[in-house]
Design an enzyme around this catalytic site. Sequence first.
Site, mmCIF file in Angstrom:
data_model
loop_
_atom_site.group_PDB
_atom_site.id
_atom_site.type_symbol
_atom_site.label_atom_id
_atom_site.label_comp_id
_atom_site.label_asym_id
_atom_site.label_seq_id
_atom_site.Cartn_x
_atom_site.Cartn_y
_atom_site.Cartn_z
ATOM 1 N N GLY A 291 -50.775 -48.494 -91.341
ATOM 2 C CA GLY A 291 -51.773 -49.094 -92.198
ATOM 3 C C GLY A 291 -51.390 -49.440 -93.680
ATOM 4 N N ASP B 258 -53.727 -53.073 -80.911
ATOM 5 C CA ASP B 258 -53.759 -51.780 -81.664
ATOM 6 C C ASP B 258 -53.009 -51.804 -82.880
ATOM 7 O OD1 ASP B 258 -55.365 -49.370 -81.253
ATOM 8 O OD2 ASP B 258 -54.045 -48.712 -79.761
ATOM 9 N N LEU B 259 -53.557 -51.843 -84.217
ATOM 10 C CA LEU B 259 -52.683 -52.185 -85.446
ATOM 11 C C LEU B 259 -51.362 -51.123 -85.702
ATOM 12 C CD1 LEU B 259 -52.796 -53.911 -87.984
ATOM 13 C CD2 LEU B 259 -53.902 -51.984 -89.099
ATOM 14 N N ASP B 260 -50.583 -51.629 -85.926
ATOM 15 C CA ASP B 260 -49.017 -50.940 -86.060
ATOM 16 C C ASP B 260 -48.600 -49.994 -84.863
ATOM 17 O OD1 ASP B 260 -49.062 -52.116 -88.455
ATOM 18 O OD2 ASP B 260 -49.904 -50.552 -89.518
ATOM 19 N N GLU B 261 -49.057 -50.474 -83.766
ATOM 20 C CA GLU B 261 -48.888 -49.466 -82.443
ATOM 21 C C GLU B 261 -48.160 -50.248 -81.342
ATOM 22 O OE1 GLU B 261 -49.105 -46.458 -81.927
ATOM 23 O OE2 GLU B 261 -50.804 -45.489 -83.131
#
Lengths: 284, 284, 284, 284
Positions: free
Chosen positions: B201, B226-229
């Site tokens: 994040g 999926d953010l940053d995943e």
Amino acid sequence: MSKEYILRVQCPDRYGIVAKVSSTLNKSNLFILDSAHYGDPENKTFFMRAKLIYSKNILNTEKFGKFFERECKSLKLEWSIKEADYRPNTAIFVSKYGHCLQDLMYRVDSGILPMNVSCIISNHKDHEKIAKWHDIPFFHIPINKKNKEKSEIATRQILKDLNIDFLILARYMQILSDKMCKDFYGRIINIHHSFLPSFKGAKPYHQAYKKGVKILGATAHYVSSDLDEGPIIDQSVERVDHAKTPRDLELIGRDLESITLARAVKYHIERRIFINNSKTVIFN
Amino acid sequence: MSKEYILRVQCPDRYGIVAKVSSTLNKSNLFILDSAHYGDPENKTFFMRAKLIYSKNILNTEKFGKFFERECKSLKLEWSIKEADYRPNTAIFVSKYGHCLQDLMYRVDSGILPMNVSCIISNHKDHEKIAKWHDIPFFHIPINKKNKEKSEIATRQILKDLNIDFLILARYMQILSDKMCKDFYGRIINIHHSFLPSFKGAKPYHQAYKKGVKILGATAHYVSSDLDEGPIIDQSVERVDHAKTPRDLELIGRDLESITLARAVKYHIERRIFINNSKTVIFN
Amino acid sequence: MSKEYILRVQCPDRYGIVAKVSSTLNKSNLFILDSAHYGDPENKTFFMRAKLIYSKNILNTEKFGKFFERECKSLKLEWSIKEADYRPNTAIFVSKYGHCLQDLMYRVDSGILPMNVSCIISNHKDHEKIAKWHDIPFFHIPINKKNKEKSEIATRQILKDLNIDFLILARYMQILSDKMCKDFYGRIINIHHSFLPSFKGAKPYHQAYKKGVKILGATAHYVSSDLDEGPIIDQSVERVDHAKTPRDLELIGRDLESITLARAVKYHIERRIFINNSKTVIFN
Amino acid sequence: MSKEYILRVQCPDRYGIVAKVSSTLNKSNLFILDSAHYGDPENKTFFMRAKLIYSKNILNTEKFGKFFERECKSLKLEWSIKEADYRPNTAIFVSKYGHCLQDLMYRVDSGILPMNVSCIISNHKDHEKIAKWHDIPFFHIPINKKNKEKSEIATRQILKDLNIDFLILARYMQILSDKMCKDFYGRIINIHHSFLPSFKGAKPYHQAYKKGVKILGATAHYVSSDLDEGPIIDQSVERVDHAKTPRDLELIGRDLESITLARAVKYHIERRIFINNSKTVIFN
């Protein structure tokens, strides 16, 4: 009931080696689980290491060998095959500093280094206690100007009696004879306490201190008759600053030595290293 | 007059794949110069990348493809072949921070990253000057709550018009839509300014400062919805201490970001990366 | 006949602290050999560690203390002074994995870690042999759901009887009670086998494997009642790739754990660490 | 309205220096914000760097100097004081390889390196375009066997006219004259593309390749009249393997060079480096 093998191949580089070797293996019911190869563009030499699985019980290596040689005759291979779980016999040589010996023994005991430590040989008695604790034969072979030849004969006899595969110089401060270096070439691993080729010879930590380097190193290499010049296997480094005394450098260096030597020994045991003239090819 | 190709293969793992693939290649006069493979022991998937040389002028890839598919039918391959010197078209996305963009452009200019930067797209005008200096089309596409959809349509049109192969988010601070992430899955590389999965994040350097970590990191990964995943491609780290301010961490982090992103992009261009579910297999 | 001391000072930050402290020391015939300080710009706290030499035999610390307090009253110091060669008493806690214990013992024996290992405490009997070999009292305190409280009482009694200064959790897999964590805050060092804050809790190597990280880590930290959240002392990392199994990661991790824990313990013994809320200030 | 200063002190080591210096500063309303010191145990030299804050507008350095000298006379100080935000004037020297120049310019533009690049001097014309883009005077001073002396006179005139504080050799492949090295000793930073003292002289990447090292390095150092032997400022390293060609090593090395040189320049600008005979003391 299937068994795994390590195949090592070295030959003049040309097109089609992988295809020829892998299809010949298939014909013998040997299947590649994992393989790596490298063709040196300078000396046109090809190196290959493969982990194989034999689906039918135990391989008749002699029979396989004849077939393999015949099929791949045109490739002019130097090659070898051995069970993947073969535990080589090693002799560890040590002098006064025991940290590398301790570290190796711990890794052997805990299953990280799958080898038999057949004996510990030292020109001092300091580490006899460690040998006893681990139930390993300890040979005290003092060395001085007069007894060098005799000591080597005794050493060689031990290596022969115990069927030693390779030697580890774990901060062993004696220089081996030229003949010894040649006879065991590719089978003696030494740890040098500097980032070679910097600081060859004696007291490398003092040399590093004097030079004011900002990064300290250790180097594991095969021993050649040229002191500290054999093929490099592995190196490690750690950042240092001006406030470090020679004693500090030595202590930081000990960790580098232990880890670097252990890594080199592991590569050797797993048969991952090829000597390529004055360098090494390592498949890891 | 011989030409080099990169072959990529992915299939369910079983015995004999290397032998079958390499002998089929040989029959097509394609010879392995360099290859690497990996079988994931968990999901039983086999991955292979090979650099091939075609000895007879230019390969008819369509004809080769038919032959290769027929011969290897039983292996259920997903595969592709492409000239080794193919230069993909890329679009670099950037916001306010320009260090990754600068670094990428320098590497392109000096031949380290063999790709065509077809355009630079930004939600700000700050880096238009850099685009001009390098003679690259610059598109200013501002993004706010109201125009998100319209902006994406414009962006997609550019990517289509310029025949873009893959996207680089070089500190681009906007979140792409789910649909965009899915349509370009495996073709968008992002640099996240922390050692993922730590500090996902916003404001990772402030998070790192607050946590008091002793090592700072950066992570290049493929973008998923999926953010940053998304699957991690590469990571780098640097030691820090208590005296570093968030600003210091940011400056140290910039170097990590530039180097890590450049390395990930290089792997991608050289077609070394396979996505293996939520992870990557990289042959380097 | 001169003797060295370590002075530690912590106080609200303001101008002139160094001048006041150092001139007060001079008046007491204590001279700074080496010093470091840091003012946290956020919480306005000043930290200082100084190595002093007392030129006149042995310091009357009580008398010095009264003078020092009086002179520096306006600074509102928290402070302490101790002989530089003071060897603290430690209790090492261990469960099944013995590599950190082995490594610590070797460093104690060879003079790298100047501390007294007063006892080894374990919920298993596996490492009793090591304790015997080093002639150190071994306490087997099994822990299960029912006896948790009783075990802690027994443990505390041992710590009291042996006059323990600080505790080392060398891969000790039991969670200490809240009360224990609070009573010994800043005096329990744990090694966590991941790069915190990534992969808290159980089986971090499996978590790292599943996530597909490209760099592995270990973290030494002070224990707080928040599991794996205490102030970080030191971290180490090593590059890994897709081919590493969870077992490989574990073996690589062991070296990181041993080295990181040993470094943290060394900082603690040398009184280099200050806890600064949830972080540490380390003068090295 | 308060202003910050950097004080540097060097003197024969003895007891009480910190107390004397810091209390003298206090008397002048200069307060230590941050300081570091080091006493070399071999040559008994004391080094100190302090960041000071002057609470009363602008310091009259001349007046302060007289007072400071008088008060600390017995310490036999070599010392200097300068505004903490002083931006030194630098001349960057470059030949064919532009990566270090590019990297330095980017760091100057983005505020990471607070210095004025007063000119770029080169024996080639390749990088004139970069100079123009950044609006910096570019001097093309070709060098051959015949014009060496004349070229140096021209160079010195430029340095004088532009009031240059220090020189950066950013992969400048010409050897400076002995006189030049001596006159600017401690004010010329060079980047050598190897891990010194390994691989001095020409073509270090080829030397490293030939030796088969497993770790590659770069070294930033002050230039002395002994080629590649000046005091080391900083070093960086990166792991490599047998498959890397000399070209690969060169590309990996470029990143090491850029980062290492930038770090050394930053230390120099921030006045953190002391030359201690053939070594450096760096407070960072």
